[in-house]
Design a protein around this motif. Sequence first.
Motif, PDB file in Angstrom:
ATOM      1  N   LEU A   1     -17.240   3.831 -27.363  1.00 17.29           N
ATOM      2  CA  LEU A   1     -16.263   3.062 -26.851  1.00 17.29           C
ATOM      3  C   LEU A   1     -15.310   2.575 -27.764  1.00 17.29           C
ATOM      4  CD1 LEU A   1     -15.836   1.321 -24.186  1.00 17.29           C
ATOM      5  CD2 LEU A   1     -17.019  -0.448 -25.295  1.00 17.29           C
ATOM      6  N   PRO A   2     -13.968   2.712 -27.521  1.00 16.99           N
ATOM      7  CA  PRO A   2     -13.135   2.143 -28.444  1.00 16.99           C
ATOM      8  C   PRO A   2     -13.138   0.955 -28.497  1.00 16.99           C
ATOM      9  CG  PRO A   2     -12.015   3.953 -26.674  1.00 16.99           C
ATOM     10  CD  PRO A   2     -13.380   3.491 -26.529  1.00 16.99           C
ATOM     11  N   SER A   3     -12.417   0.271 -29.690  1.00 15.50           N
ATOM     12  CA  SER A   3     -12.121  -1.126 -30.043  1.00 15.50           C
ATOM     13  C   SER A   3     -11.065  -1.746 -29.105  1.00 15.50           C
ATOM     14  CB  SER A   3     -11.693  -1.321 -31.194  1.00 15.50           C
ATOM     15  OG  SER A   3     -11.637  -2.691 -31.370  1.00 15.50           O
ATOM     16  N   PRO A   4     -11.288  -2.884 -28.546  1.00 17.74           N
ATOM     17  CA  PRO A   4     -10.284  -3.458 -27.687  1.00 17.74           C
ATOM     18  C   PRO A   4      -9.126  -3.902 -28.614  1.00 17.74           C
ATOM     19  CG  PRO A   4     -12.130  -4.918 -27.860  1.00 17.74           C
ATOM     20  CD  PRO A   4     -12.498  -3.599 -28.195  1.00 17.74           C
ATOM     21  N   MET A   5      -9.525  -3.907 -29.778  1.00 20.03           N
ATOM     22  CA  MET A   5      -8.438  -4.485 -30.847  1.00 20.03           C
ATOM     23  C   MET A   5      -7.337  -3.249 -31.238  1.00 20.03           C
ATOM     24  SD  MET A   5     -10.589  -6.926 -33.581  1.00 20.03           S
ATOM     25  CE  MET A   5      -8.830  -7.147 -34.612  1.00 20.03           C
ATOM     26  N   ASN A   6      -7.900  -2.006 -30.813  1.00 22.10           N
ATOM     27  CA  ASN A   6      -7.103  -0.709 -31.041  1.00 22.10           C
ATOM     28  C   ASN A   6      -7.356   0.059 -30.020  1.00 22.10           C
ATOM     29  OD1 ASN A   6      -5.293   1.041 -32.250  1.00 22.10           O
ATOM     30  ND2 ASN A   6      -7.062   1.696 -33.565  1.00 22.10           N
TER      31      ASN A   6
ATOM     32  N   VAL B   1     -17.753  -4.681 -11.980  1.00 21.01           N
ATOM     33  CA  VAL B   1     -18.941  -3.801 -12.760  1.00 21.01           C
ATOM     34  C   VAL B   1     -18.264  -3.232 -13.757  1.00 21.01           C
ATOM     35  CG1 VAL B   1     -20.379  -3.447 -10.668  1.00 21.01           C
ATOM     36  CG2 VAL B   1     -18.740  -1.765 -11.340  1.00 21.01           C
ATOM     37  N   GLY B   2     -19.107  -2.825 -14.899  1.00 18.23           N
ATOM     38  CA  GLY B   2     -18.487  -2.036 -16.107  1.00 18.23           C
ATOM     39  C   GLY B   2     -19.510  -2.198 -17.334  1.00 18.23           C
ATOM     40  N   GLU B   3     -19.360  -1.678 -18.160  1.00 17.13           N
ATOM     41  CA  GLU B   3     -20.340  -1.613 -19.553  1.00 17.13           C
ATOM     42  C   GLU B   3     -20.124  -3.088 -20.172  1.00 17.13           C
ATOM     43  OE1 GLU B   3     -19.949   1.515 -22.135  1.00 17.13           O
ATOM     44  OE2 GLU B   3     -18.055   1.959 -21.054  1.00 17.13           O
ATOM     45  N   SER B   4     -20.904  -3.486 -20.843  1.00 11.45           N
ATOM     46  CA  SER B   4     -20.604  -4.745 -21.722  1.00 11.45           C
ATOM     47  C   SER B   4     -19.433  -4.577 -22.557  1.00 11.45           C
ATOM     48  CB  SER B   4     -21.930  -4.827 -22.698  1.00 11.45           C
ATOM     49  OG  SER B   4     -23.221  -4.979 -22.189  1.00 11.45           O
ATOM     50  N   GLY B   5     -18.674  -5.721 -22.604  1.00 12.20           N
ATOM     51  CA  GLY B   5     -17.531  -5.572 -23.432  1.00 12.20           C
ATOM     52  C   GLY B   5     -16.324  -5.244 -22.820  1.00 12.20           C
TER      53      GLY B   5
ATOM     54  N   TYR C   1     -13.040  -0.988 -17.414  1.00  7.53           N
ATOM     55  CA  TYR C   1     -13.115  -0.145 -18.503  1.00  7.53           C
ATOM     56  C   TYR C   1     -12.108  -0.796 -19.608  1.00  7.53           C
ATOM     57  CZ  TYR C   1     -13.844   3.424 -21.820  1.00  7.53           C
ATOM     58  OH  TYR C   1     -13.996   4.114 -22.958  1.00  7.53           O
ATOM     59  N   LEU C   2     -12.654  -1.307 -20.718  1.00  4.91           N
ATOM     60  CA  LEU C   2     -11.978  -1.718 -21.821  1.00  4.91           C
ATOM     61  C   LEU C   2     -10.714  -2.695 -21.480  1.00  4.91           C
ATOM     62  CD1 LEU C   2     -12.505  -0.935 -24.755  1.00  4.91           C
ATOM     63  CD2 LEU C   2     -10.245   0.479 -24.614  1.00  4.91           C
TER      64      LEU C   2
ATOM     65  N   LEU D   1      -7.031  -9.048 -29.530  1.00 10.03           N
ATOM     66  CA  LEU D   1      -8.154  -8.222 -29.000  1.00 10.03           C
ATOM     67  C   LEU D   1      -7.744  -8.467 -27.488  1.00 10.03           C
ATOM     68  CD1 LEU D   1     -11.934  -8.683 -29.756  1.00 10.03           C
ATOM     69  CD2 LEU D   1     -11.029  -8.733 -27.353  1.00 10.03           C
ATOM     70  N   LYS D   2      -7.771  -7.309 -26.929  1.00 10.32           N
ATOM     71  CA  LYS D   2      -7.058  -7.132 -25.424  1.00 10.32           C
ATOM     72  C   LYS D   2      -8.335  -7.106 -24.474  1.00 10.32           C
ATOM     73  CE  LYS D   2      -2.751  -4.758 -26.794  1.00 10.32           C
ATOM     74  NZ  LYS D   2      -1.993  -3.618 -26.521  1.00 10.32           N
ATOM     75  N   ALA D   3      -8.841  -8.521 -24.221  1.00 12.57           N
ATOM     76  CA  ALA D   3     -10.198  -8.517 -23.543  1.00 12.57           C
ATOM     77  C   ALA D   3      -9.848  -8.073 -21.956  1.00 12.57           C
ATOM     78  CB  ALA D   3     -10.655  -9.944 -23.640  1.00 12.57           C
ATOM     79  N   VAL D   4      -8.644  -8.645 -21.687  1.00 17.41           N
ATOM     80  CA  VAL D   4      -8.272  -8.213 -20.107  1.00 17.41           C
ATOM     81  C   VAL D   4      -6.730  -8.034 -20.298  1.00 17.41           C
ATOM     82  CG1 VAL D   4      -7.652  -9.062 -17.675  1.00 17.41           C
ATOM     83  CG2 VAL D   4      -9.762  -9.880 -18.975  1.00 17.41           C
ATOM     84  N   ASP D   5      -6.481  -6.639 -20.059  1.00 18.82           N
ATOM     85  CA  ASP D   5      -5.329  -6.120 -20.232  1.00 18.82           C
ATOM     86  C   ASP D   5      -4.321  -5.796 -18.916  1.00 18.82           C
ATOM     87  OD1 ASP D   5      -3.205  -5.447 -21.883  1.00 18.82           O
ATOM     88  OD2 ASP D   5      -3.842  -3.507 -22.271  1.00 18.82           O
ATOM     89  N   GLY D   6      -3.966  -6.556 -18.122  1.00 19.87           N
ATOM     90  CA  GLY D   6      -3.054  -6.211 -16.820  1.00 19.87           C
ATOM     91  C   GLY D   6      -3.965  -5.678 -15.755  1.00 19.87           C
TER      92      GLY D   6
END
Length: 329
Positions: free
Chosen positions: A286-291, A54-58, A237-238, A35-40
């Motif tokens: 909102l897409p899934s952070p797992m995919n 800022v940013g939406e939940s998740g 975002y994501l 699950l890519k919570a923070v990705d670079g």
Amino acid sequence: MSIAEKNLLLDVKDLKVHFPIAAKSAWPWSKPTPLKAVDGVNIRLYEGETLGVVGESGCGKSTLARAVIGLVEATDGEVVWLGQDLTKLDEVKKRSKRKEIQMIFQDPLASLNPRMNIGDIIAEPLRTFYPELSKDEVKSRVQKMMTKVGLLPNVINRYPHEFSGGQCQRIGIARALILEPKLIICDEPVSALDVSIQAQVVNLLKELQTEMGLSLIFIAHDLSVVKHISDRVLVMYLGNAVELAEGNALFDEPRHPYTKALMSAVPIPDPDIERNKEIQLLEGDLPSPMNPPSGCVFRTRCPLASEECAKRKPELRGDDHHAVSCHKA
């Protein structure tokens, strides 16, 4: 003072935080899905600066903050604090750095130990890092800090449940500041408070920042609060940083389509302008952070998306004053 004239405190380079999620398959050899919570994410924070996030939940705001302070282990990347990569330090050296970076949490009451009086709560960091201090010295420092955050020193023996939400958040602020850190990470510190109390807490943080020379990372959903307190704002975002800009530039001339949609949702105190303004609604879920989507993570909801967006992930291009991650912006 411009950014170029300030000292660099924090330099986060390509930070990733991936959580392994066990597959639903019954096969024991099935690999977990990250699950890519923070990705670079890349950010730079300067002395005396407030960086809003800022940013939406998740979207990874809180995970980013917790990875910076070390409450969550980074999967990859660097967290360089005053020239040292915190992710490479052992626990003993990392512990010595923690007094320079402190955190204020979202729920003011849940972050305080209900079995300790507020004097012991505020004094706990002092006893941890400065065990040589006498009992009277600790009490004196605690009472001075209580006065500084707007609490009466004579309530030092009361317990958290005897205070309001705003007062509990002041206790949390006092606990974070008692070690005189250089950086305070504020993880949605006013979201659980009434609007009038929010203004008091935000103004208190600004006063303390000026008085003590603090740098702040301020996470919030309320864009009006972020604009009021921040020098620069990072939009996520994501798990990705999509835009970074100085506060006024971001609110007046947002460049990324996602930032434009966020800014269009900010209420304007003029009823005529508010009634006639155009709100940019985002289509799709909102897409899934797992995919996450290939290429640009925002392309599935972006009105400007093209084939290039699906093939190549955009980099955050620009400088510390304004940078955007978009092929079309």
